[in-house]
Scaffold this motif. Structure first.
Motif, PDB file in Angstrom:
ATOM      1  N   PRO A   1      19.523  86.065  34.579  1.00 28.54           N
ATOM      2  CA  PRO A   1      20.389  86.509  33.488  1.00 28.54           C
ATOM      3  C   PRO A   1      21.753  85.835  33.581  1.00 28.54           C
ATOM      4  O   PRO A   1      22.293  85.673  34.681  1.00 28.54           O
ATOM      5  CB  PRO A   1      20.502  88.024  33.690  1.00 28.54           C
ATOM      6  N   SER A   2      22.296  85.473  32.446  1.00 32.00           N
ATOM      7  CA  SER A   2      23.598  84.791  32.458  1.00 32.00           C
ATOM      8  C   SER A   2      24.700  85.739  32.942  1.00 32.00           C
ATOM      9  O   SER A   2      25.703  85.277  33.480  1.00 32.00           O
ATOM     10  CB  SER A   2      23.939  84.216  31.086  1.00 32.00           C
ATOM     11  N   SER A   3      24.483  87.019  32.789  1.00 36.27           N
ATOM     12  CA  SER A   3      25.460  87.998  33.281  1.00 36.27           C
ATOM     13  C   SER A   3      25.518  88.041  34.809  1.00 36.27           C
ATOM     14  O   SER A   3      26.435  88.625  35.380  1.00 36.27           O
ATOM     15  CB  SER A   3      25.130  89.396  32.753  1.00 36.27           C
ATOM     16  N   GLN A   4      24.539  87.403  35.473  1.00 35.91           N
ATOM     17  CA  GLN A   4      24.505  87.387  36.931  1.00 35.91           C
ATOM     18  C   GLN A   4      24.748  85.999  37.516  1.00 35.91           C
ATOM     19  O   GLN A   4      24.393  85.728  38.661  1.00 35.91           O
ATOM     20  CB  GLN A   4      23.171  87.938  37.440  1.00 35.91           C
ATOM     21  N   ILE A   5      25.347  85.101  36.732  1.00 35.02           N
ATOM     22  CA  ILE A   5      25.696  83.793  37.279  1.00 35.02           C
ATOM     23  C   ILE A   5      26.701  84.013  38.398  1.00 35.02           C
ATOM     24  O   ILE A   5      27.658  84.773  38.247  1.00 35.02           O
ATOM     25  CB  ILE A   5      26.252  82.852  36.190  1.00 35.02           C
ATOM     26  N   SER A   6      26.464  83.368  39.502  1.00 35.65           N
ATOM     27  CA  SER A   6      27.305  83.514  40.686  1.00 35.65           C
ATOM     28  C   SER A   6      28.777  83.283  40.347  1.00 35.65           C
ATOM     29  O   SER A   6      29.124  82.323  39.658  1.00 35.65           O
ATOM     30  CB  SER A   6      26.847  82.505  41.736  1.00 35.65           C
ATOM     31  N   LYS A   7      29.633  84.170  40.841  1.00 34.92           N
ATOM     32  CA  LYS A   7      31.077  84.078  40.565  1.00 34.92           C
ATOM     33  C   LYS A   7      31.655  82.721  40.960  1.00 34.92           C
ATOM     34  O   LYS A   7      32.478  82.165  40.248  1.00 34.92           O
ATOM     35  CB  LYS A   7      31.846  85.189  41.293  1.00 34.92           C
ATOM     36  N   HIS A   8      31.211  82.189  42.111  1.00 38.41           N
ATOM     37  CA  HIS A   8      31.779  80.912  42.557  1.00 38.41           C
ATOM     38  C   HIS A   8      31.207  79.707  41.814  1.00 38.41           C
ATOM     39  O   HIS A   8      31.650  78.590  42.025  1.00 38.41           O
ATOM     40  CB  HIS A   8      31.645  80.751  44.082  1.00 38.41           C
ATOM     41  N   MET A   9      30.215  79.928  40.919  1.00 34.71           N
ATOM     42  CA  MET A   9      29.651  78.822  40.149  1.00 34.71           C
ATOM     43  C   MET A   9      29.846  78.990  38.647  1.00 34.71           C
ATOM     44  O   MET A   9      29.468  78.107  37.875  1.00 34.71           O
ATOM     45  CB  MET A   9      28.174  78.667  40.483  1.00 34.71           C
ATOM     46  N   GLN A  10      30.451  80.089  38.222  1.00 35.92           N
ATOM     47  CA  GLN A  10      30.600  80.344  36.788  1.00 35.92           C
ATOM     48  C   GLN A  10      31.315  79.221  36.048  1.00 35.92           C
ATOM     49  O   GLN A  10      30.958  78.904  34.919  1.00 35.92           O
ATOM     50  CB  GLN A  10      31.359  81.658  36.560  1.00 35.92           C
TER      51      GLN A  10
END
Length: 180
Positions: free
Chosen positions: A114-123
């Motif tokens: 899910p796009s809502s769970q894209i890793s914070k350090h890779m957003q």
């Protein structure tokens, strides 16, 4: 196949994967034109790459005649997500990095869910409507309009506003980064 194309297919990792010459990569889906496999550095629980078997350098190489290819790449990506159990097709992200933000010089569609769970350090790599990440819808629109598919390198380097022929995203700037 000419020497230049043959040499590229012998050195390009995505060409090797697409032609079943890379034994480490598991191909999830393949047809006569496209291949899909997992990204080696996933940014989300589901992160796949869809690549054409034919070597195409990047979205900079695409023209109006490639609209169908971009559509088929997106369709394959969505099919793979569905096959992998992803049911919320509103929480996905499909798009291309454009030079100089590409890590492999072979056209590839990022399929994330899910796009809502894209890793914070890779957003920051996957922010839609930025010069770094061109959504497949935006790319199709500009190919259809026969406009240049991306900003010029000069414009990227100078952070100048783009004109009517640029992609349908606001100028990439630190404001977009501040929203992360």
């Amino acid at each position: 196949m000419g020497n230049m194309a043959k040499n590229k297919s012998e050195t390009c990792i995505f060409c090797l994967i697409a032609n079943d010459q890379d034994k480490e990569t598991e191909v999830i889906k393949k047809n006569k034109e496209l291949v899909c496999f997992r990204d080696i550095d996933p940014a989300a629980p589901h992160h796949y790459l869809v690549v054409p078997i034919q070597h195409i350098h990047s979205c900079l190489s695409l023209r109006r005649g490639h609209i169908g290819l971009v559509k088929r790449m997106a369709e394959m990506g969505k099919t793979v997500l569905h096959d992998q159990g992803v049911t919320d097709m509103k929480d996905i992200r499909l798009g291309f990095h454009q030079p100089p933000f590409t890590s492999v010089d072979h056209l590839h569609l990022h399929v994330l869910a899910p796009s809502s769970q894209i890793s914070k350090h890779m957003q920051y790599k996957f922010i839609p409507r930025t010069s770094r990440f061109v959504t497949e819808e935006c790319l199709q629109k500009h190919l259809k309009d026969n406009a240049p598919p991306v900003l010029s390198e000069e414009s990227l380097n100078q952070n100048e506003p783009h004109g009517k022929d640029a992609l349908c995203f606001p100028c990439w700037n630190t404001t977009a980064m501040a929203t992360l």
